[in-house]
Design a protein around this motif. Sequence first.
Motif, PDB file in Angstrom:
ATOM      1  N   PRO A 200      33.156  49.960  38.352  1.00 54.63           N
ATOM      2  CA  PRO A 200      34.260  50.628  39.039  1.00 54.63           C
ATOM      3  C   PRO A 200      34.455  50.152  40.465  1.00 54.63           C
ATOM      4  CG  PRO A 200      32.939  52.214  37.814  1.00 54.63           C
ATOM      5  CD  PRO A 200      32.199  50.905  37.759  1.00 54.63           C
ATOM      6  N   SER A 201      33.361  49.817  41.163  1.00 52.53           N
ATOM      7  CA  SER A 201      33.498  49.369  42.541  1.00 52.53           C
ATOM      8  C   SER A 201      34.152  48.006  42.635  1.00 52.53           C
ATOM      9  CB  SER A 201      32.112  49.326  43.210  1.00 52.53           C
ATOM     10  OG  SER A 201      31.289  48.342  42.609  1.00 52.53           O
ATOM     11  N   GLN A 202      34.163  47.256  41.502  1.00 56.68           N
ATOM     12  CA  GLN A 202      34.771  45.936  41.481  1.00 56.68           C
ATOM     13  C   GLN A 202      36.090  45.921  40.700  1.00 56.68           C
ATOM     14  OE1 GLN A 202      33.452  43.114  42.979  1.00 56.68           O
ATOM     15  NE2 GLN A 202      31.953  44.468  43.907  1.00 56.68           N
TER      16      GLN A 202
ATOM     17  N   PHE B  80      46.770  35.734  38.049  1.00 55.65           N
ATOM     18  CA  PHE B  80      46.130  37.041  37.981  1.00 55.65           C
ATOM     19  C   PHE B  80      44.912  37.033  38.889  1.00 55.65           C
ATOM     20  CE2 PHE B  80      48.254  36.550  33.887  1.00 55.65           C
ATOM     21  CZ  PHE B  80      48.976  37.723  33.815  1.00 55.65           C
ATOM     22  N   PHE B  81      44.638  38.176  39.496  1.00 49.87           N
ATOM     23  CA  PHE B  81      43.478  38.303  40.374  1.00 49.87           C
ATOM     24  C   PHE B  81      42.556  39.365  39.788  1.00 49.87           C
ATOM     25  CE2 PHE B  81      40.968  39.800  43.859  1.00 49.87           C
ATOM     26  CZ  PHE B  81      40.781  38.707  44.696  1.00 49.87           C
ATOM     27  N   LEU B  82      41.313  38.986  39.489  1.00 51.42           N
ATOM     28  CA  LEU B  82      40.321  39.901  38.936  1.00 51.42           C
ATOM     29  C   LEU B  82      39.109  39.909  39.844  1.00 51.42           C
ATOM     30  CD1 LEU B  82      40.487  38.681  35.219  1.00 51.42           C
ATOM     31  CD2 LEU B  82      41.631  40.684  36.177  1.00 51.42           C
ATOM     32  N   GLY B  83      38.719  41.088  40.341  1.00 48.94           N
ATOM     33  CA  GLY B  83      37.541  41.184  41.183  1.00 48.94           C
ATOM     34  C   GLY B  83      37.851  41.857  42.506  1.00 48.94           C
ATOM     35  N   ASP B  84      36.915  41.716  43.433  1.00 51.47           N
ATOM     36  CA  ASP B  84      37.085  42.302  44.749  1.00 51.47           C
ATOM     37  C   ASP B  84      36.705  41.259  45.796  1.00 51.47           C
ATOM     38  OD1 ASP B  84      37.546  44.037  46.809  1.00 51.47           O
ATOM     39  OD2 ASP B  84      35.734  45.222  46.510  1.00 51.47           O
TER      40      ASP B  84
ATOM     41  N   TYR C 209      35.288  33.489  46.602  1.00 47.63           N
ATOM     42  CA  TYR C 209      34.895  34.667  47.391  1.00 47.63           C
ATOM     43  C   TYR C 209      36.000  34.994  48.381  1.00 47.63           C
ATOM     44  CZ  TYR C 209      32.047  37.896  50.097  1.00 47.63           C
ATOM     45  OH  TYR C 209      31.553  39.025  50.710  1.00 47.63           O
ATOM     46  N   ARG C 210      36.328  36.265  48.482  1.00 45.78           N
ATOM     47  CA  ARG C 210      37.400  36.715  49.374  1.00 45.78           C
ATOM     48  C   ARG C 210      36.799  37.349  50.629  1.00 45.78           C
ATOM     49  NH1 ARG C 210      41.969  41.151  48.805  1.00 45.78           N
ATOM     50  NH2 ARG C 210      40.437  42.167  47.492  1.00 45.78           N
ATOM     51  N   PHE C 211      37.010  36.692  51.753  1.00 45.02           N
ATOM     52  CA  PHE C 211      36.548  37.222  53.030  1.00 45.02           C
ATOM     53  C   PHE C 211      37.559  38.219  53.592  1.00 45.02           C
ATOM     54  CE2 PHE C 211      34.501  33.107  52.582  1.00 45.02           C
ATOM     55  CZ  PHE C 211      33.189  33.373  52.980  1.00 45.02           C
TER      56      PHE C 211
END
Length: 205
Positions: A31-33, A70-74, A114-116
Amino acid sequence: MLKTLTLQPLKHLKHLWMVLACAGFLMMSNPSQAQFGLILQVGGNSSQWINNPDDVETAARVGYLFGGSFFLGDSWFLMPGVFWGNQSTRVDLGNGEEDNVNRRVLQIPIVGGYRFFHNTPIFSLRPYTGPVLDFQTSVGDNDLGFDKGDFKDLVWQWRVGVGADIFNFTVDLAYDFGISDLLDDGNVSNQTFNLLIGFRLISPN
């Protein structure tokens, strides 16, 4: 290995989508991701053939592409996409014959990174890398006699890029280099620089 990938594109495409589905499930199961985004993108490219025979010279020309991702993740993310585009290269055969060769491609990038600064809605930075599948759909008329039959149906490339998100707008700069042959005959490969501008229809934040 590259020869096997080229000769059996459907088999390996199936494997890639299995990996994509598993990775997406693992991300979304936490859930946090559980972040999902949809981006529409349009832009230009500059494509050049490399590893040419000694008597052949090529130069990059400007092409276009458009599609979506599409963007999957955090913070860690997976970003598959589908694009339609044109890749153009000036080819000089060394015998006085030269012309632009325009290839229409259906492109499927499957990149991750990785998204900063992902906790702020104002700005984030996304370095990423991953494979790109270029399906050659057609070749434009040219004076050199190149047609679709001269090219591989599927060309594998590897992408290294970085994207910036500013509110709901995105800017991406990416470099693709060939990891399989472009032409059916010879060891010519392709390299492409891509510049994309996008808008988030669905934001992961």
